[in-house]
Write an enzyme that holds these catalytic residues in place. Structure first.
Site, PDB file in Angstrom:
ATOM      1  N   GLU A   1     -19.245  14.407  -2.709  1.00 53.31           N
ATOM      2  CA  GLU A   1     -18.915  14.748  -4.508  1.00 53.31           C
ATOM      3  C   GLU A   1     -17.565  15.498  -5.037  1.00 53.31           C
ATOM      4  OE1 GLU A   1     -21.344  17.961  -3.201  1.00 53.31           O
ATOM      5  OE2 GLU A   1     -23.509  17.197  -3.563  1.00 53.31           O
TER       6      GLU A   1
ATOM      7  N   GLY B   1     -12.570  13.383   4.598  1.00 52.96           N
ATOM      8  CA  GLY B   1     -12.899  13.237   3.111  1.00 52.96           C
ATOM      9  C   GLY B   1     -14.160  12.084   3.038  1.00 52.96           C
ATOM     10  N   HIS B   2     -13.239  10.463   3.519  1.00 51.99           N
ATOM     11  CA  HIS B   2     -14.153   9.247   4.017  1.00 51.99           C
ATOM     12  C   HIS B   2     -14.687   8.829   5.263  1.00 51.99           C
ATOM     13  CE1 HIS B   2     -10.499   8.233   1.179  1.00 51.99           C
ATOM     14  NE2 HIS B   2     -11.260   7.503   1.113  1.00 51.99           N
TER      15      HIS B   2
ATOM     16  N   GLN C   1     -18.412  10.151 -10.849  1.00 55.75           N
ATOM     17  CA  GLN C   1     -18.684   9.644 -10.536  1.00 55.75           C
ATOM     18  C   GLN C   1     -19.864   9.175 -10.048  1.00 55.75           C
ATOM     19  OE1 GLN C   1     -15.424   7.008  -7.919  1.00 55.75           O
ATOM     20  NE2 GLN C   1     -16.220   6.973  -6.307  1.00 55.75           N
TER      21      GLN C   1
ATOM     22  N   HIS D   1      -9.399   9.566   4.395  1.00 50.91           N
ATOM     23  CA  HIS D   1      -8.461  11.170   5.089  1.00 50.91           C
ATOM     24  C   HIS D   1     -10.035  11.418   5.598  1.00 50.91           C
ATOM     25  CE1 HIS D   1     -10.422  11.715   1.800  1.00 50.91           C
ATOM     26  NE2 HIS D   1      -9.210  11.323   0.595  1.00 50.91           N
TER      27      HIS D   1
HETATM   28  O1  PAF Z   1     -13.581   6.930  -4.984  1.00 50.17           O
HETATM   29  C1  PAF Z   1     -13.662   5.213  -4.576  1.00 50.17           C
HETATM   30  O2  PAF Z   1     -12.806   5.543  -3.337  1.00 50.17           O
HETATM   31  C2  PAF Z   1     -13.572   4.135  -5.282  1.00 50.17           C
HETATM   32  O3  PAF Z   1     -13.760   4.669  -7.133  1.00 50.17           O
HETATM   33  C3  PAF Z   1     -15.037   3.291  -5.456  1.00 50.17           C
HETATM   34  C4  PAF Z   1     -16.262   3.486  -5.619  1.00 50.17           C
HETATM   35  C5  PAF Z   1     -14.806   2.287  -3.746  1.00 50.17           C
HETATM   36  C6  PAF Z   1     -14.967   2.252  -6.202  1.00 50.17           C
HETATM   37  O4  PAF Z   1     -13.821   1.398  -5.815  1.00 50.17           O
END
Ligand code: PAF
Length: 286
Positions: A152, A40-41, A157, A38
């Site tokens: 963020e 965000g990516h 994470q 989406h």
């Molecule tokens: O945020 C994500 O999509 C996942 O946790 C990641 C960092 C790609 C690890 O699988």
């Protein structure tokens, strides 16, 4: 659109491309994803495109970060769609490893981040951060990129990854990228597609509520009163249950005892089949 785009499925090919670029003096950015792309990516890819010369994305639905009752099987997978979005955004290289390339027979090692990895999400999703830390450590070491980009939206994470990179001396710069939101404030997430239209109408209450909690704390309200108000407000808005609404130190994620420190409000709550998480900064007190 990038000048060239390639998909590789082996660690050997990934390393060879990245090393060749670095040998030619290019700075390489890494954008790890599980697909289900989406905006965000795509913001991560855009940040990498701006700050580095070559952008490598990864697409791997990591089985180790899903609990037994979670959505590993139903997690959105559409490689063709994701490849198109990555190429349109100017990604140079996409690493799509088969599971056996990441976790060959006999795989026995895991990376577990104590303290920051055991609270909040770590408490509600046992094993989640060990799965994330293990796969992210592997991806960072496999690619050998100069910089890596994480959203963020998954704030804890991001801090867990900062911790492991520092602790394990992995030579990479970690960059956080601001959460991308719908017009009504809902943070973009691959899991938003689990929401029914009615739940989708309720979902923006999460962002609104934690923003109000942050404002209350900024204006001097007692931290735990503000947290309780936040949980009650989410239930009143229609969320089925609230795992936490919590004001934390923005770096350690320990409880925010001194509201003059840089803080962050983080929350997780369930709405139908979706479990939504979000977070906002607490601006400096007035
Ligand atoms: O945020 C994500 O999509 C996942 O946790 C990641 C960092 C790609 C690890 O699988």
């Amino acid at each position: 659109m990038a000048d060239s785009f390639e998909i590789v499925r082996t660690i050997e090919a990934l390393r060879a491309r990245v090393r060749a670029w670095q040998h030619d003096g290019h700075r390489v950015g890494l954008v790890p994803t599980m697909g289900g792309l989406h905006a965000g990516h795509l913001a991560l890819v855009q940040a990498s495109r701006k700050q580095t010369d070559k952008t490598v994305a990864t697409l791997f639905v990591n089985p180790k970060q899903f609990g037994p009752s979670e959505d590993f099987e139903s997690y959105p997978r559409d490689e063709e769609r994701d490849v198109k979005l990555f190429t349109d955004e100017g990604t140079h290289l996409l690493f799509v490893p088969p599971t056996g390339e990441m976790y060959p027979d006999g795989f026995s090692t895991s990376v577990s981040v104590a303290n920051i990895g055991g609270i909040l999400e770590g408490e509600y999703r046992p094993g989640f951060f060990t799965g994330v830390a293990t796969v992210v450590t592997k991806l960072l070491l496999q690619a050998g990129a100069d910089q890596a980009f994480f959203g963020e939206k998954d704030y804890q994470q991001l801090q867990v990854i900062n911790r492991l990179v520092t602790d394990l001396n992995i030579p990479v710069e970690i960059s956080g990228v601001a959460t991308v939101r719908e017009n009504d404030g809902l943070a973009l997430s691959s899991r938003n597609q689990y929401l029914t239209p009615q739940e989708r109408g309720t979902a923006p209450a999460l962002y609104k509520t934690i923003t109000d909690v942050a404002e209350k704390i900024k204006h001097g309200e007692n931290v735990s009163n503000a947290e309780v108000w936040g949980s009650e407000t989410l239930i009143a808005a229609g969320f089925e249950s609230v795992d936490y609404v919590s004001a934390r130190d923005a770096h350690t994620l320990e409880p925010l005892v001194d509201p003059r420190k840089t803080g962050r409000v983080l929350a997780a709550a369930k709405l139908g089949k979706a479990r939504l998480i979000d977070n906002v900064p607490i601006a400096d007190p007035i």
